[in-house]
Every structure is written in structure tokens, then in C-alpha cells.
Write a protein that holds these residues in place. Structure first.
Motif, mmCIF file in Angstrom:
data_model
loop_
_atom_site.group_PDB
_atom_site.id
_atom_site.type_symbol
_atom_site.label_atom_id
_atom_site.label_comp_id
_atom_site.label_asym_id
_atom_site.label_seq_id
_atom_site.Cartn_x
_atom_site.Cartn_y
_atom_site.Cartn_z
ATOM 1 N N GLN A 51 -3.742 0.819 -2.930
ATOM 2 C CA GLN A 51 -3.634 -0.553 -2.475
ATOM 3 C C GLN A 51 -3.364 -1.432 -3.685
ATOM 4 O OE1 GLN A 51 -3.777 -1.912 0.715
ATOM 5 N NE2 GLN A 51 -3.172 -3.805 -0.326
ATOM 6 N N GLN A 57 -8.846 7.856 -0.957
ATOM 7 C CA GLN A 57 -8.335 9.083 -0.364
ATOM 8 C C GLN A 57 -8.994 9.347 0.972
ATOM 9 O OE1 GLN A 57 -9.280 12.117 -3.262
ATOM 10 N NE2 GLN A 57 -11.477 11.772 -3.107
ATOM 11 N N SER A 108 1.192 5.426 0.077
ATOM 12 C CA SER A 108 0.519 6.603 0.620
ATOM 13 C C SER A 108 1.156 7.860 0.048
ATOM 14 C CB SER A 108 0.623 6.636 2.149
ATOM 15 O OG SER A 108 0.016 5.516 2.734
ATOM 16 N N THR A 148 -4.623 12.863 2.178
ATOM 17 C CA THR A 148 -3.788 11.704 1.891
ATOM 18 C C THR A 148 -4.442 10.808 0.855
ATOM 19 O OG1 THR A 148 -2.829 11.748 4.109
ATOM 20 C CG2 THR A 148 -2.632 9.692 2.883
ATOM 21 N N TYR A 152 -4.108 7.070 -1.290
ATOM 22 C CA TYR A 152 -3.594 5.718 -1.112
ATOM 23 C C TYR A 152 -3.683 4.935 -2.423
ATOM 24 C CZ TYR A 152 -4.469 6.912 3.770
ATOM 25 O OH TYR A 152 -4.487 7.537 4.991
ATOM 26 N N ARG A 187 0.848 -1.191 0.000
ATOM 27 C CA ARG A 187 0.000 0.000 0.000
ATOM 28 C C ARG A 187 0.877 1.231 0.000
ATOM 29 N NH1 ARG A 187 -4.620 2.475 4.060
ATOM 30 N NH2 ARG A 187 -2.808 3.046 5.320
#
Length: 122
Positions: A78, A68, A21, A74, A76, A19
Motif C-alpha cells: 500500500q 501479506q 499485489s 499474496t 501487498y 496498492r
């Protein structure tokens, strides 16, 4: 000015997960993940707009999920069922222009992170 800082890259075996970020210094309307492998052009992987609508490259659709947390600015990514061909430097990108569903065109993003390396071994 928008500053983007990525984290979460690393090395994993094929079939594994990671994942990523990306934290932005300010709120932006459209964000995306791009990647660039050695000797290849940068390609759009996934994008998301402020309403949560998403867009994916065919090569990752069904395996990667972009999301998000607007409260934290932030983004992300995955990544599941990783393949050796997913090996690349991954970049977070942002724009203060609203694109419905986001955009996978790098020219639409004026702000970029420094990148985080993802390596998938077979």
C-alpha cells in the motif's frame, strides 16, 4: 520453482495512493518489494517475513505499508502520499530462506516477478 505475478501499478498524481499485489505460485518464507527507476540501481523498498515482521527503506517509511495474506500466497504494498521520486518499475521478490524481518538486499532473493510500472506526476 516459484512464479510471481504483480499487478496494481499505474499512473497517479503526487499525494495519491496505489496498492500493488503480488501472487506467488507457492508459499515462500520471505518476500519483498523492490523498485528501479531509469538510470538508477534497483533498491529495496519493503520486506516481510513469515511472522509478519517488516523492514522499510527510509525513503518510504511511514508512507508505504507491506502486508501479506498467507492463505492466498499474496503480497501487498500500500503506497500513500506518493511523490514523483517514487516513479519506478516495482518488482516483487521471494525467497525460501527465512530472514528475520525480511531483507532489502536483492541478492537474497532468487525469485522475481516481471514488474509493474508506477508513475507519479507532479
Amino acid at each position: 520453482q516459484v512464479r510471481l505475478v504483480e499487478s496494481g501499478g499505474g499512473s497517479v498524481q503526487a499525494g495519491g495512493s496505489l496498492r500493488l499485489s503480488c501472487t506467488a505460485s507457492v508459499y515462500t518464507y520471505t518476500t519483498a518489494w523492490f523498485r528501479q527507476a531509469p538510470g538508477k540501481e534497483r533498491e529495496g523498498v519493503a520486506s516481510i517475513d513469515q511472522t509478519g515482521r517488516t523492514r522499510y527503506a527510509d525513503s518510504v517509511n511511514g508512507r508505504f505499508t507491506i502486508s501479506q495474506d498467507s492463505a492466498k500466497n499474496t503480497l501487498y504494498l500500500q503506497m500513500n502520499s506518493l511523490k514523483p521520486e517514487d516513479t519506478a518499475m516495482y518488482y516483487c521478490a521471494a525467497s525460501r530462506t527465512y530472514y528475520v524481518g525480511g531483507s532489502l538486499k536483492s541478492a537474497n532473493y532468487p525469485y522475481w516477478g516481471q514488474g509493474t510500472q508506477v508513475t507519479v506526476s507532479s
